[in-house]
Design an enzyme around this catalytic site. Structure first.
Site, PDB file in Angstrom:
ATOM      1  N   LEU A  28       0.947  -1.183  -0.110  1.00 46.31           N
ATOM      2  CA  LEU A  28       0.044  -0.157   0.005  1.00 46.31           C
ATOM      3  C   LEU A  28       0.848   1.120   0.096  1.00 46.31           C
ATOM      4  O   LEU A  28       2.064   1.230   0.353  1.00 46.31           O
ATOM      5  CB  LEU A  28      -0.897   0.123   1.331  1.00 46.31           C
ATOM      6  N   ASP A  29       0.472   2.151  -0.682  1.00 47.31           N
ATOM      7  CA  ASP A  29       1.292   3.712  -0.624  1.00 47.31           C
ATOM      8  C   ASP A  29       1.304   3.908   0.865  1.00 47.31           C
ATOM      9  O   ASP A  29       0.551   3.676   1.762  1.00 47.31           O
ATOM     10  CB  ASP A  29       0.624   4.737  -1.466  1.00 47.31           C
ATOM     11  N   ARG A  30       2.207   4.783   0.984  1.00 44.45           N
ATOM     12  CA  ARG A  30       2.738   5.342   2.444  1.00 44.45           C
ATOM     13  C   ARG A  30       1.575   5.909   3.345  1.00 44.45           C
ATOM     14  O   ARG A  30       1.477   5.665   4.449  1.00 44.45           O
ATOM     15  CB  ARG A  30       3.895   6.415   2.318  1.00 44.45           C
TER      16      ARG A  30
END
Length: 265
Positions: free
Chosen positions: A185-187
């Protein structure tokens, strides 16, 4: 789940052969390869993540090790100083057991990473499989190491509860250095993240030819004036010009808001 980690019960594992000893003794010091790339660039408008323990050092992660698939080859690696011919004889004499079974074993018998191998009643290999469901908080990157950010493996508390500024290294799970990230997942994205030391499981859920669906809930920054066109574009596979790649077909549906009136979801 909390923003920590809880081991999944063995019944949730994908293969009985690989997880039948999930309740066995602590794993040996080995792990799979590192996970995937870190999250996106930092957003200056986002709040910083809460204070977390320092990241793992290389020593804490342990050395990478791979168990040969053939039983005789595995024994040669696990029993330094013992000759292959001697170990093959031990297999034929029933002195070797795999998961408690010694009858019918051959030098060519296939062994899995998560099995128990014993020679003359002495366990020479036993590794535990871990499957972790993490509710990733914002600000944590989907990686096992990052020089400038807090990684998912850095917040896996033994209690399964969220970490905070008072969390110490001793409060984290000892086997976190074995884990790899199954997907990412993106940050600044929150939600379900899978971590495991089972490479076959990780590959199956990430490279399964689209057989494992992932569902994301997002808020559009701009109004969606033509929802039908957006649905058709996703169904045909969006083209990403930055890396010149076309995505797999995806289903898009509106769950909140009204198309053309504010940010649809």
């Amino acid at each position: 789940f909390a923003s920590g980690a809880v081991p999944m019960p063995s019944s949730a594992a994908p293969s009985a052969d690989e997880t039948r000893h999930a309740a066995a003794r602590d794993s040996l010091p080995s792990r799979t390869e590192d996970g995937h790339a870190t999250g996106g660039a930092e957003d200056p408008h986002r709040p910083p993540p809460h204070a977390l323990p320092s990241r793992l050092d290389d020593e804490a992660r342990g050395a990478s090790a791979t168990l040969p698939r053939r039983l005789d080859a595995a024994l040669v690696k696990l029993c330094p100083g013992r000759r292959r011919q001697e170990l093959r004889a031990a297999i034929g004499e029933g002195r070797v057991s795999v998961d408690g079974i010694s009858d019918g074993l051959l030098p060519t018998t296939t062994v899995r990473p998560f099995c128990r191998i014993a020679l003359d009643g002495i366990i020479v290999h036993e590794r535990r499989a871990y499957y972790v469901l993490l509710n990733k908080p914002a600000g944590v990157v989907s990686a096992t190491r990052d020089a400038a950010a807090v990684c998912a493996v850095d917040i896996l508390a033994r209690s399964g509860q969220p970490t905070d500024s008072s969390t110490q290294a001793a409060d984290l799970v000892a086997w976190r250095g074995e884990l790899c990230i199954a997907g990412r997942l993106d940050r600044w994205t929150t939600g379900l993240l899978l971590l495991t030391n089972d490479g076959r499981f990780a590959r199956r859920v990430t490279d399964g030819g689209g057989s494992v669906e992932k569902e994301y809930r997002v808020a559009a920054r701009l109004p969606i004036d033509d929802l039908g066109a957006a649905v058709a574009a996703f169904a045909g596979g969006l083209y990403l010009p930055d890396n010149q790649r076309t995505c797999r077909p995806a289903k898009l549906s509106q769950v909140a808001g009204v198309a053309g009136e504010g940010a649809g979801r």
